[in-house]
Design an enzyme around this catalytic site. Structure first.
Site, PDB file in Angstrom:
ATOM      1  N   ASP A 110       1.057  -1.535   0.056  1.00 34.02           N
ATOM      2  CA  ASP A 110      -0.347   0.001   0.092  1.00 34.02           C
ATOM      3  C   ASP A 110       1.048   1.279   0.006  1.00 34.02           C
ATOM      4  O   ASP A 110       2.301   0.986   0.182  1.00 34.02           O
ATOM      5  CB  ASP A 110      -0.980   0.160   0.992  1.00 34.02           C
ATOM      6  CG  ASP A 110      -1.741   1.051   1.478  1.00 34.02           C
ATOM      7  OD1 ASP A 110      -2.124   1.668   0.664  1.00 34.02           O
ATOM      8  OD2 ASP A 110      -1.839   2.122   2.625  1.00 34.02           O
ATOM      9  N   ASP A 150       0.078   5.365   0.931  1.00 32.31           N
ATOM     10  CA  ASP A 150      -0.446   6.568   2.069  1.00 32.31           C
ATOM     11  C   ASP A 150      -0.455   5.696   3.302  1.00 32.31           C
ATOM     12  O   ASP A 150      -1.545   3.989   3.815  1.00 32.31           O
ATOM     13  CB  ASP A 150      -1.315   7.143   1.856  1.00 32.31           C
ATOM     14  CG  ASP A 150      -2.069   7.441   0.518  1.00 32.31           C
ATOM     15  OD1 ASP A 150      -1.055   8.426   0.358  1.00 32.31           O
ATOM     16  OD2 ASP A 150      -2.265   7.661  -0.273  1.00 32.31           O
ATOM     17  N   ASP A 180      -1.603  -0.925   6.227  1.00 32.87           N
ATOM     18  CA  ASP A 180      -1.689  -0.033   6.872  1.00 32.87           C
ATOM     19  C   ASP A 180      -3.131  -0.003   7.638  1.00 32.87           C
ATOM     20  O   ASP A 180      -3.234   0.280   8.705  1.00 32.87           O
ATOM     21  CB  ASP A 180      -1.005   1.779   7.289  1.00 32.87           C
ATOM     22  CG  ASP A 180      -1.937   2.181   6.386  1.00 32.87           C
ATOM     23  OD1 ASP A 180      -2.700   3.088   7.174  1.00 32.87           O
ATOM     24  OD2 ASP A 180      -2.372   2.333   5.450  1.00 32.87           O
TER      25      ASP A 180
END
Length: 217
Positions: A14, A16, A168
């Site tokens: 991922d 961001d 995250d």
């Protein structure tokens, strides 16, 4: 779940909150563009991390009791770009760690491709991943649906079960599970893991689980 390192043939990152420390900036942009909103960036992160933009916009509209207008995404994206230009940073040791990982790698992000390229360019990470950048906007499917990760695996020529997703957010972890992939949570110090998460995780890229004992990071 424990990581089966020997089965991993491809890393799907991922972006961001995983490679670049952008979550506060992305959520602060909502607060800046919507002065009537009484939620701060911390609240938005805690409740909407990993949620697609259209759903966040809908929640903000419900909160303030009015439409944000058809041009809201353009105004929001412009503010994000300004904040990125002045403040965006990669997480410590990301560059060194990615270079040390001797596996094919790509990025699968819910953000649009131009935003991905902007943040990767600002942080010097673009050459480490280009051209393997995959966006939800390109396939019209967002996490927690597994489609983006499955699309990335197919493009990389690797079976889903041989992929490790580094995420995250709760929706990202759920998408990895639904895709039949292994997963690893990036949870820096001071951040809270998704509610109920008890899987593999790391806090610092210098201690990334796939680094060998002699890696120089």
């Amino acid at each position: 779940m424990t990581l089966d390192i020997n089965r991993i043939e491809c890393l799907i990152f991922d972006l961001d909150g995983t490679l670049v420390d952008s979550e506060v900036l992305c959520q602060q942009a909502h607060c800046d563009v919507v002065p009537d909103l009484d939620w701060d960036a911390a609240y938005l992160i805690n409740h909407y991390r990993g949620i697609k933009l259209v759903d966040i916009v809908r929640a903000i509209e419900d909160r303030i009791g009015q439409s944000l207008g058809a041009d809201y995404e353009l105004r929001y994206r412009a503010r994000v770009a300004e904040l990125f230009d002045s403040q965006l940073q990669a997480f410590p040791d990301v560059t060194e760690t990615v270079k040390a990982l001797d596996l094919p790698r790509c990025i699968a992000s819910s953000g649009p491709l131009n935003k991905m390229r902007h943040s990767l360019g600002l942080t010097g990470l673009l050459p480490l991943f280009e051209p393997h950048l995959f966006s939800s906007y390109a396939i019209d499917s967002w996490k927690p649906e597994p489609d983006l990760f499955l699309h990335a695996a197919e493009a990389m020529g690797v079976a889903p079960e041989a992929c490790l997703v580094i995420e995250d957010s709760g929706p990202g972890i759920e998408a990895a599970k639904a895709a039949g992939m292994q997963y690893l949570l990036h949870c820096p110090d001071g951040h809270q893991p998704p509610k109920g998460y008890d899987g593999p995780h790391f806090s610092h890229y210098a201690s990334f689980p796939l680094l060998g004992p002699h890696s120089q990071v």
